[in-house]
Design an enzyme around this catalytic site. Structure first.
Site, PDB file in Angstrom:
ATOM      1  N   HIS A  53       9.168  -2.496   2.236  1.00 14.40           N
ATOM      2  CA  HIS A  53       9.754  -2.136   0.947  1.00 14.40           C
ATOM      3  C   HIS A  53      10.225  -0.690   0.959  1.00 14.40           C
ATOM      4  O   HIS A  53       9.874   0.094   1.852  1.00 14.40           O
ATOM      5  CB  HIS A  53       8.773  -2.368  -0.211  1.00 14.40           C
ATOM      6  CG  HIS A  53       7.409  -1.808  -0.011  1.00 14.40           C
ATOM      7  ND1 HIS A  53       7.157  -0.486   0.229  1.00 14.40           N
ATOM      8  CD2 HIS A  53       6.187  -2.412  -0.018  1.00 14.40           C
ATOM      9  CE1 HIS A  53       5.854  -0.303   0.339  1.00 14.40           C
ATOM     10  NE2 HIS A  53       5.242  -1.458   0.220  1.00 14.40           N
TER      11      HIS A  53
HETATM   12  P1  TYD Z   1       1.706  -4.011  -1.385  1.00  5.70           P
HETATM   13  O1  TYD Z   1       2.749  -3.154  -2.011  1.00  5.70           O
HETATM   14  O2  TYD Z   1       2.111  -5.332  -0.834  1.00  5.70           O
HETATM   15  O3  TYD Z   1       0.951  -3.189  -0.239  1.00  5.70           O
HETATM   16  P2  TYD Z   1       1.546  -2.572   1.125  1.00  5.70           P
HETATM   17  O4  TYD Z   1       2.983  -2.356   0.911  1.00  5.70           O
HETATM   18  O5  TYD Z   1       0.836  -1.284   1.272  1.00  5.70           O
HETATM   19  O6  TYD Z   1       1.234  -3.535   2.212  1.00  5.70           O
HETATM   20  O7  TYD Z   1       0.542  -4.186  -2.443  1.00  5.70           O
HETATM   21  C1  TYD Z   1      -0.454  -5.189  -2.326  1.00  5.70           C
HETATM   22  C2  TYD Z   1      -0.989  -5.503  -3.708  1.00  5.70           C
HETATM   23  O8  TYD Z   1      -1.661  -4.377  -4.259  1.00  5.70           O
HETATM   24  C3  TYD Z   1       0.101  -5.884  -4.685  1.00  5.70           C
HETATM   25  O9  TYD Z   1      -0.380  -6.958  -5.481  1.00  5.70           O
HETATM   26  C4  TYD Z   1       0.266  -4.668  -5.552  1.00  5.70           C
HETATM   27  C5  TYD Z   1      -1.095  -4.023  -5.506  1.00  5.70           C
HETATM   28  N1  TYD Z   1      -1.048  -2.547  -5.597  1.00  5.70           N
HETATM   29  C6  TYD Z   1      -1.462  -1.910  -6.749  1.00  5.70           C
HETATM   30  O10 TYD Z   1      -1.862  -2.543  -7.742  1.00  5.70           O
HETATM   31  N2  TYD Z   1      -1.446  -0.547  -6.794  1.00  5.70           N
HETATM   32  C7  TYD Z   1      -1.009   0.193  -5.748  1.00  5.70           C
HETATM   33  O11 TYD Z   1      -1.009   1.451  -5.822  1.00  5.70           O
HETATM   34  C8  TYD Z   1      -0.563  -0.480  -4.552  1.00  5.70           C
HETATM   35  C9  TYD Z   1      -0.069   0.297  -3.364  1.00  5.70           C
HETATM   36  C10 TYD Z   1      -0.608  -1.846  -4.521  1.00  5.70           C
END
Ligand code: TYD
Length: 140
Positions: A53
């Site tokens: 992302h």
């Molecule tokens: P995601 O963005 O997929 O994590 P990464 O990109 O680091 O692999 O996030 C995973 C889950 O956690 C998603 O349901 C959103 C939640 N989340 C939060 O609630 N707060 C946050 O600060 C982050 C980074 C994720």
């Protein structure tokens, strides 16, 4: 904007002595923003790809405080792979950099400092949409 202007490797100060190591990370000094949020990722393994992302507003600094991982960054034109392989190394990522984190070692703890509170609306999770945004000059 060039990809080389959109990420930066930071070497944090280490105050080590015979008792062990201590790494200092201060908002607005060692990293170029006020820290609004931290999160950390662990229990991912060598088969997992995370991230995938870009963020409209958030800037990040990634630190593998334990273990190692790799980060692929792109702006849709240029791509770099950065090895996060030491606790005193930080990777600054600017807004609108597409990032993927992968090849996590079993002991990887990836600490992330963010410039903004969590807001799902500022995440771009579709790579084609991201490319269109970059072509349209969102990053200018
Ligand atoms: P995601 O963005 O997929 O994590 P990464 O990109 O680091 O692999 O996030 C995973 C889950 O956690 C998603 O349901 C959103 C939640 N989340 C939060 O609630 N707060 C946050 O600060 C982050 C980074 C994720």
């Amino acid at each position: 904007m060039q990809l080389t202007e959109q990420y930066k490797i930071i070497d944090f100060r280490e105050c080590g002595d015979e008792r062990g190591n201590l790494v200092v990370v201060e908002g607005h000094q060692d990293i170029p923003f006020d820290i609004q949020r931290i999160f950390y990722i662990y229990g991912s393994d060598a088969t997992v790809v995370r991230g995938s992302h870009a963020n409209l507003n958030s800037q990040f600094v990634l630190i593998n405080v334990s273990g190692t991982s790799k980060v692929k960054v792109t702006n849709g034109t240029d791509t770099e792979i950065i090895n996060l392989d030491r606790p005193r190394m930080g990777l600054f990522l600017d807004r609108m950099v597409w990032k993927e984190m992968y090849e996590f070692s079993a002991d990887s703890v990836l600490l992330v400092l963010a410039s903004e509170h969590y807001d799902e609306h500022e995440y771009v999770r579709d790579y084609n949409e991201y490319l269109t945004m970059m072509q349209d000059g969102v990053n200018e």
